[in-house]
Design a protein around this motif. Structure first.
Motif, PDB file in Angstrom:
ATOM      1  N   LYS A 195       0.844  -1.191   0.000  1.00 41.55           N
ATOM      2  CA  LYS A 195       0.000   0.000   0.000  1.00 41.55           C
ATOM      3  C   LYS A 195       0.880   1.241   0.000  1.00 41.55           C
ATOM      4  N   LEU A 196       0.527   2.210  -0.859  1.00 49.23           N
ATOM      5  CA  LEU A 196       1.265   3.461  -0.933  1.00 49.23           C
ATOM      6  C   LEU A 196       0.300   4.638  -0.986  1.00 49.23           C
ATOM      7  N   ASP A 197       0.685   5.714  -0.337  1.00 49.30           N
ATOM      8  CA  ASP A 197       0.024   7.007  -0.503  1.00 49.30           C
ATOM      9  C   ASP A 197       0.924   7.834  -1.404  1.00 49.30           C
ATOM     10  N   LEU A 198       0.367   8.297  -2.512  1.00 52.63           N
ATOM     11  CA  LEU A 198       1.173   8.941  -3.549  1.00 52.63           C
ATOM     12  C   LEU A 198       0.627  10.318  -3.882  1.00 52.63           C
ATOM     13  N   ILE A 199       1.535  11.238  -4.131  1.00 54.86           N
ATOM     14  CA  ILE A 199       1.165  12.563  -4.622  1.00 54.86           C
ATOM     15  C   ILE A 199       1.813  12.754  -5.979  1.00 54.86           C
ATOM     16  N   ASN A 200       0.990  13.046  -6.973  1.00 51.01           N
ATOM     17  CA  ASN A 200       1.513  13.398  -8.283  1.00 51.01           C
ATOM     18  C   ASN A 200       1.465  14.913  -8.381  1.00 51.01           C
ATOM     19  N   ASN A 201       2.626  15.538  -8.269  1.00 52.12           N
ATOM     20  CA  ASN A 201       2.724  16.971  -8.058  1.00 52.12           C
ATOM     21  C   ASN A 201       2.207  17.776  -9.242  1.00 52.12           C
ATOM     22  N   ARG A 202       1.658  18.949  -8.909  1.00 52.11           N
ATOM     23  CA  ARG A 202       1.124  19.857  -9.933  1.00 52.11           C
ATOM     24  C   ARG A 202       2.274  20.481 -10.711  1.00 52.11           C
ATOM     25  N   LEU A 203       2.070  20.597 -12.028  1.00 48.25           N
ATOM     26  CA  LEU A 203       3.087  21.146 -12.913  1.00 48.25           C
ATOM     27  C   LEU A 203       2.527  22.309 -13.730  1.00 48.25           C
ATOM     28  N   ASP A 305      -1.449  16.906 -10.360  1.00 51.58           N
ATOM     29  CA  ASP A 305      -2.105  17.231  -9.081  1.00 51.58           C
ATOM     30  C   ASP A 305      -3.104  16.158  -8.655  1.00 51.58           C
ATOM     31  N   HIS A 306      -2.591  14.960  -8.422  1.00 51.81           N
ATOM     32  CA  HIS A 306      -3.391  13.857  -7.887  1.00 51.81           C
ATOM     33  C   HIS A 306      -2.909  13.491  -6.492  1.00 51.81           C
ATOM     34  N   VAL A 307      -3.839  13.132  -5.639  1.00 53.63           N
ATOM     35  CA  VAL A 307      -3.530  12.526  -4.345  1.00 53.63           C
ATOM     36  C   VAL A 307      -4.167  11.142  -4.355  1.00 53.63           C
ATOM     37  N   THR A 327      -8.241   7.960  -6.089  1.00 52.51           N
ATOM     38  CA  THR A 327      -7.548   9.197  -6.433  1.00 52.51           C
ATOM     39  C   THR A 327      -8.461  10.393  -6.246  1.00 52.51           C
ATOM     40  N   ALA A 328      -7.941  11.418  -5.608  1.00 55.90           N
ATOM     41  CA  ALA A 328      -8.589  12.728  -5.571  1.00 55.90           C
ATOM     42  C   ALA A 328      -7.842  13.608  -6.555  1.00 55.90           C
ATOM     43  N   ALA A 329      -8.526  14.013  -7.616  1.00 61.82           N
ATOM     44  CA  ALA A 329      -7.904  14.768  -8.702  1.00 61.82           C
ATOM     45  C   ALA A 329      -8.342  16.217  -8.630  1.00 61.82           C
ATOM     46  N   ASN A 330      -7.366  17.104  -8.558  1.00 63.60           N
ATOM     47  CA  ASN A 330      -7.646  18.536  -8.490  1.00 63.60           C
ATOM     48  C   ASN A 330      -7.998  19.039  -9.883  1.00 63.60           C
ATOM     49  N   LEU A 331      -9.205  19.545 -10.050  1.00 63.00           N
ATOM     50  CA  LEU A 331      -9.657  20.087 -11.328  1.00 63.00           C
ATOM     51  C   LEU A 331      -9.473  21.589 -11.417  1.00 63.00           C
ATOM     52  N   GLU A 363     -11.392   4.326  -8.191  1.00 57.84           N
ATOM     53  CA  GLU A 363     -12.412   5.327  -7.897  1.00 57.84           C
ATOM     54  C   GLU A 363     -11.743   6.691  -7.883  1.00 57.84           C
ATOM     55  N   VAL A 364     -12.363   7.649  -8.564  1.00 60.19           N
ATOM     56  CA  VAL A 364     -11.765   8.976  -8.720  1.00 60.19           C
ATOM     57  C   VAL A 364     -12.763  10.041  -8.296  1.00 60.19           C
TER      58      VAL A 364
END
Length: 821
Positions: A195-203, A305-307, A327-331, A363-364
Motif C-alpha cells: 500500500k502506498l500514498d502517492l502525490i503526483n505533483n502539480r506542474l 495534481d493527484h492525491v 484518487t482525488a484529482a484537483n480540477l 475510484e476517482v
C-alpha cells in the motif's frame, strides 16, 4: 519527375532525415502569433484577480478610461450583456450514481466572483501594450475576500469553502471503473499487500512560446480572422463559435501558425481567445495579446495534481492478484476543455500497465479548488497511471525480496490481443524485449560495481525501473462518444497532386515542434516515389484545411498519418486508371512501385509525374470514365487506441550530506511500432525524459493552503530542468507494429514523460533503502531527501529501526532546516 533511387532510400520511411522546418526556425524566419502585425492594431491587457476567492462588488473604470491610449475597457458584465456564453467542457463524465458531472459556468471574464488567483476580471484595450498595462493598474476593483481552498484533501473536508454553489461539497464527480467486489475478494485472499500514498505533483507547462492571440474583424464580410498559439484550430473554432460567441462557423478563420511548443496546454479554448475575438468586433480594430511569463503561471492550464491511495495484492510467489486505487484529482476552479477526461478515461484505463493483473478497481473524485484549472499536460493521465503502477510494483518487489526485473517478468502480459480489466484491449506488444534491451543498454550487470565505487566517494547510488504502457490516438469516435467525448476523434488528410507531380498535403494534425513537415513528407515521398523536397505540408489553418482534430495524445502519425495514407490509396487507384489508359492496359494489370506505373509482367511503364500531368492536361484521357485532376481527401477514424510501451532504467547518486540527487544515467528502450524518422523519435524521447526528470526532482507548483495564493509564480520559485540536470540519454527501440493502422505506428511524443518519473523515484528509493527510507514524494528535492535521511536516523539501517517516508503537501509545508556544516 522521379527521385533517384538512392535519394528515395535516403529520405523515405525509416531514414533519419534532418527536419525541413528547422531552417526557418534557426534563421529567425518562423512566424509565430506574436509576429503577426495588422493595420491599426490595438493591444489587450487583462486585469487578474489577486485573490483566490473574492466577490467582485464593483469595478471603477473612470481613471483607467482617461489614461493615454485607452480604446476600451470591458468587464464580465459587458460580455453578459452581449450574451457571450461561458467556456465549455468537451467531455461529459457520468458519476457512480449515473448522474452527469457538475458543470458550473466558466465565464470568459469573471462575473460576480473571482475563483482563483489570475482569474481575468477586466480587459483593457489600448494603442500599445504598455498603455493597456498602465491603464489596468488604474482600475479600482472592490473585492470582498472570501475563504479559499487550494488542496484537494482540504476541499473534501466537511465545511470547506465551496468553489461553486452547484457543487457544495466541491465534488465535480465521483467516478469508478472495475469490479469492486472481485477486487475486494482477491485482496481477502492475498498473501501480501503493498500500500502506498502517492502525490503526483502539480506542474506548469511552460512552453517556450507563451500563449498569444491576435484577432481581427472584417466589417465588409462580417468575418473574423484569429491567429492563436493552439494545437487544434478547428476544435477551437467549433467551441468558440458554437458555444461562446454564437457565430456562424464559416465566418471565423482560425490560424495557428508556427507554435513554440504546447505539451497539451494549447489544446484548449481559453478565455483570452474568445475575449479578443469578441472585442475585435466591438472596437472594429484588430486586438492582440501575448502572455507574460508570470501571467502564464496563473492562467495556463496546469497538469497532474493527484492525491492517491493505491494497493496491490499478490500471492506468495509475487503474482499480481488485484489492484485497488482511490484518487482525488484537483480540477481547479473551472472545468477546462478536456479536464474531466484526464483523471478518469485517460488515467484509470491504464492502471493495468504491462501486467496481467486479473482484477482492478479505481475510484476517482474530481474536485474543485480555488486554483488554476487543471487539464492535459504531456501524457495526460497516462503518466499519473504509470506512476501509481510502477511505484507499487517496485515497492512490492522490495517488500517481498524479489528482484525488480523478475517481479515484472512474472507478471508481464505475453499473449495478445489482451483484454485488460479496465476496458482497454492491447493489440500487440513484447514487453520482455524492451526490458531485455534496456537492461543490456543500461549495463545492469555492472551496477553493483558502480554502486560500490560510488560508496567509496561517499555517495549513495540507486537503480530504478519503470515498464510503462500508454494509450494513444484516442479512438474510435463511437466508443469515445459513449464514454463522454463531445467531439469526434478522427483525422483528415488531403493530397493535392500538382500538374508537375509535386504534392501539397493538407492535414488536420498540427505541428508545434514534432517535425510533421518532415515526417509526413517522408510518408508521402516514400509512397509516391518522389523526393521529400517535392512535398509541402499545410496545417493549422481552418481556411485551408478540411475539418480535423489537431495534435495531442501522440495521435499525429497513427491517426493523421493514416488519413494521409488513405488519401494516397485513392491517388494511387486513380493513377492506375490513368496509367492504364496511357499504356493501353486494364487498370487491374497496373502495378505502382518506386514512382512508376507498370503493366504487370512487362517493362511498359509511365512515371508518376506523367500521370499527374495527364490528369491536369487531359488531351489523352478517359474523360468518359474519370474526372480531370488528381486531388483526394480521406478521413480516418481508428478502431482502437495504439499502445506504445517500453522500459526505462534510471541510475542516481545521492549526496547524503546535502540530499542532492544527480541522475547519472537514463536508459529508455521503447516500442513505438514502425518508425518513420528515428532521429525525430529520439528527439521526442529526449524531450520527454527531460520533462519527466523535471517532475521527479525539480518542478512543483505550490499554492498556500489557507489563502490560495500561488507561491511558485515565476522561474525564481519554480525549478525547471536545465542541461546540467540531465545526463546523456541512452535510447533504443524494439518494434511490434500496430495491427490496425496502415503505417503500423503507435506514437512517441509523450513516452519519455510517462516512463521516466517512476524510474527516477524508484532509483532514489533504491539509493536510500539502506538507510530505511521507503518512500518520497515528487519532487525529490534536496530538502526532502535530506529530511528523509535524517528522519530515518542518518545512517541507520532497517534492522536498526530506521524507517522514513518523506512526505509533504509541498515544500512550503516542511519546516526549513539546513544541514550543519
Amino acid at each position: 519527375m522521379n527521385a533517384p533511387t538512392d535519394m528515395k532510400l535516403a529520405t523515405g520511411i525509416g531514414a533519419p532525415v534532418l527536419r525541413k522546418e528547422d531552417y526557418r526556425f534557426l534563421t529567425g524566419s518562423g512566424r509565430y502569433t506574436d509576429d503577426v502585425r495588422m493595420d491599426h492594431q490595438t493591444y489587450a491587457c487583462f486585469l487578474r484577480s489577486p485573490h483566490a476567492h473574492a466577490r467582485i462588488k464593483g469595478i471603477g473604470k473612470d481613471a483607467a478610461l482617461a489614461a493615454p491610449g485607452v480604446v476600451a475597457i470591458y468587464t464580465g458584465d459587458d460580455l453578459a450583456a452581449d450574451k457571450v456564453g461561458g467556456l465549455p467542457c468537451g467531455w461529459l463524465i457520468t458519476d457512480v450514481h449515473g448522474q452527469p458531472m457538475k458543470e458550473p459556468p466558466h465565464p470568459v471574464l469573471a462575473q460576480g466572483v473571482a475563483r482563483h488567483v489570475g482569474d481575468p476580471v477586466a480587459m483593457v484595450i489600448a494603442e500599445s501594450y504598455l498603455q493597456a498595462k498602465d491603464a489596468a493598474e488604474l482600475l479600482e476593483v472592490d473585492y470582498e475576500v472570501m475563504p479559499a481552498v487550494a488542496d484537494v484533501r482540504d476541499a473534501l473536508q466537511s465545511g470547506a469553502p465551496a468553489v461553486h454553489d452547484i457543487a457544495p461539497d466541491n465534488r465535480c464527480y465521483t467516478w469508478s471503473l472495475g469490479d469492486k467486489a472481485a477486487v475486494d475478494a482477491a485482496f481477502a485472499q492475498a498473501a501480501h499487500v503493498t500500500k502506498l500514498d502517492l502525490i503526483n505533483n502539480r506542474l506548469v507547462p511552460n512552453a517556450i512560446e507563451p500563449r498569444a492571440v491576435s484577432a481581427s474583424y472584417n466589417r465588409a464580410e462580417d468575418s473574423y480572422t484569429v491567429y492563436v498559439a493552439n494545437q487544434n484550430p478547428h476544435v477551437e473554432r467549433l467551441l468558440m463559435t458554437a458555444f461562446v460567441l454564437s457565430l456562424p462557423e464559416h465566418k471565423v478563420r482560425i490560424i495557428a501558425p508556427d507554435v513554440g511548443g504546447g505539451f497539451g496546454s494549447k489544446i484548449f479554448l481559453y478565455a483570452e481567445d474568445a475575449a479578443l475575438t469578441w472585442a475585435a468586433r466591438k472596437t472594429n480594430r484588430p486586438v492582440k495579446w501575448t502572455a507574460e511569463r508570470s501571467e502564464a503561471f496563473m492562467s495556463d492550464a496546469h497538469g497532474r495534481d493527484h492525491v492517491t491511495t493505491a494497493e496491490l495484492a499478490l500471492d506468495k510467489d509475487g503474482h499480481f492478484l488485484a489492484m485497488r486505487v482511490h484518487t482525488a484529482a484537483n480540477l481547479g476552479a473551472y472545468l477546462s476543455t478536456f479536464a474531466s477526461s484526464v483523471p478518469t478515461i485517460l488515467y484509470a484505463t491504464l492502471l493495468a500497465g504491462q501486467y496481467k493483473t486479473p482484477h482492478i478497481y479505481a475510484e476517482v473524485d474530481g474536485v474543485f479548488t480555488h486554483t488554476v484549472p487543471v487539464d492535459a499536460y504531456r501524457g495526460a493521465g497516462r503518466p499519473e497511471a504509470a506512476y501509481v503502477v510502477e511505484r507499487l510494483v517496485s515497492a512490492a518487489a522490495r517488500e517481498m525480496g524479489i528482484d525488480q526485473a523478475e517481479i515484472r517478468r512474472r507478471n508481464f502480459i505475453t499473449n495478445f490481443p489482451y483484454q485488460t480489466p479496465v476496458a482497454l484491449q492491447y493489440d500487440v506488444g513484447d514487453f520482455n524485449a524492451c526490458l531485455d534491451g534496456a537492461m543490456d543498454l543500461a549495463d545492469v550487470a555492472g551496477f553493483p560495481a558502480r554502486r560500490e565505487e560510488a560508496k567509496q566517494r561517499g555517495k549513495l547510488r540507486g537503480i530504478g525501473y519503470s515498464t510503462y504502457i500508454e494509450a494513444c490516438g484516442l479512438a474510435p469516435s463511437n466508443i469515445a462518444g459513449a464514454l463522454g467525448a463531445r467531439a469526434g476523434l478522427y483525422e483528415v488528410g488531403e493530397i493535392r497532386v500538382n500538374p508537375t507531380g509535386s504534392v501539397t498535403v493538407f492535414t488536420g494534425s498540427h505541428s508545434h515542434g514534432q517535425g510533421h513537415e518532415t515526417t509526413f513528407a517522408q510518408v508521402v515521398a516514400d509512397r509516391l516515389g518522389i523526393g521529400i523536397d517535392q512535398v509541402d505540408i499545410v496545417h493549422g489553418d481552418t481556411g485551408r484545411v478540411p475539418f480535423g482534430m489537431g495534435t495531442y495524445g501522440s495521435r499525429s502519425l497513427s491517426v493523421g498519418g493514416s488519413a494521409i495514407m488513405k488519401a494516397l490509396d485513392k491517388i494511387e487507384a486513380k493513377g492506375k486508371k490513368i496509367a492504364a489508359h496511357l499504356l493501353e492496359a486494364a487498370d487491374t494489370d497496373i502495378e505502382f512501385k518506386d514512382g512508376k506505373f507498370t503493366v504487370a509482367g512487362t517493362d511498359k511503364s509511365v512515371p508518376f509525374g506523367q500521370v499527374a500531368f495527364t490528369a491536369y492536361v487531359p488531351h489523352n484521357y478517359p474523360l468518359e470514365k474519370l474526372e480531370p485532376g488528381l486531388n483526394e481527401t480521406a478521413f480516418y477514424d481508428p478502431t482502437n487506441f495504439t499502445y506504445p510501451g517500453g522500459a526505462h532504467i534510471c541510475e542516481v547518486e545521492v549526496d547524503p550530506d546535502t540530499g542532492q540527487v544527480e541522475v547519472v544515467a537514463m536508459t529508455a528502450v521503447d516500442d513505438f511500432g514502425n518508425i518513420i524518422n528515428p532521429m525525430i523519435v529520439a528527439g521526442q524521447v529526449h524531450g520527454g525524459l527531460a520533462q519527466g526528470i523535471g517532475q521527479a526532482l525539480l518542478e512543483n507548483c505550490v499554492y498556500d493552503r489557507e489563502s490560495g495564493q500561488l507561491l511558485t509564480g515565476s522561474f525564481m520559485d519554480y525549478a525547471m530542468p536545465r542541461a546540467s540536470d540531465v545526463p546523456s540519454f541512452k535510447v533504443d527501440h524494439r518494434i511490434t507494429p500496430c495491427t490496425h493502422n496502415p503505417l503500423g505506428a503507435k506514437g512517441c511524443g509523450e513516452a519519455g514523460a510517462i516512463g521516466s518519473p517512476p524510474a527516477v523515484i524508484n532509483a532514489v528509493i533504491d539509493a536510500l533503502a539502506p538507510l530505511g527510507v521507503t518512500h518520497i514524494d515528487m519532487p525529490a528535492s534536496p530538502q526532502r531527501v535530506w529530511q528523509a535521511i535524517r528522519q530515518a536516523g542518518g545512517n541507520a539501517s532497517p534492522a536498526q529501526g530506521g524507517n522514513a517516508s518523506a512526505r509533504g503537501l509541498d515544500d512550503s509545508s516542511i519546516p526549513v532546516t539546513y544541514p550543519q556544516a
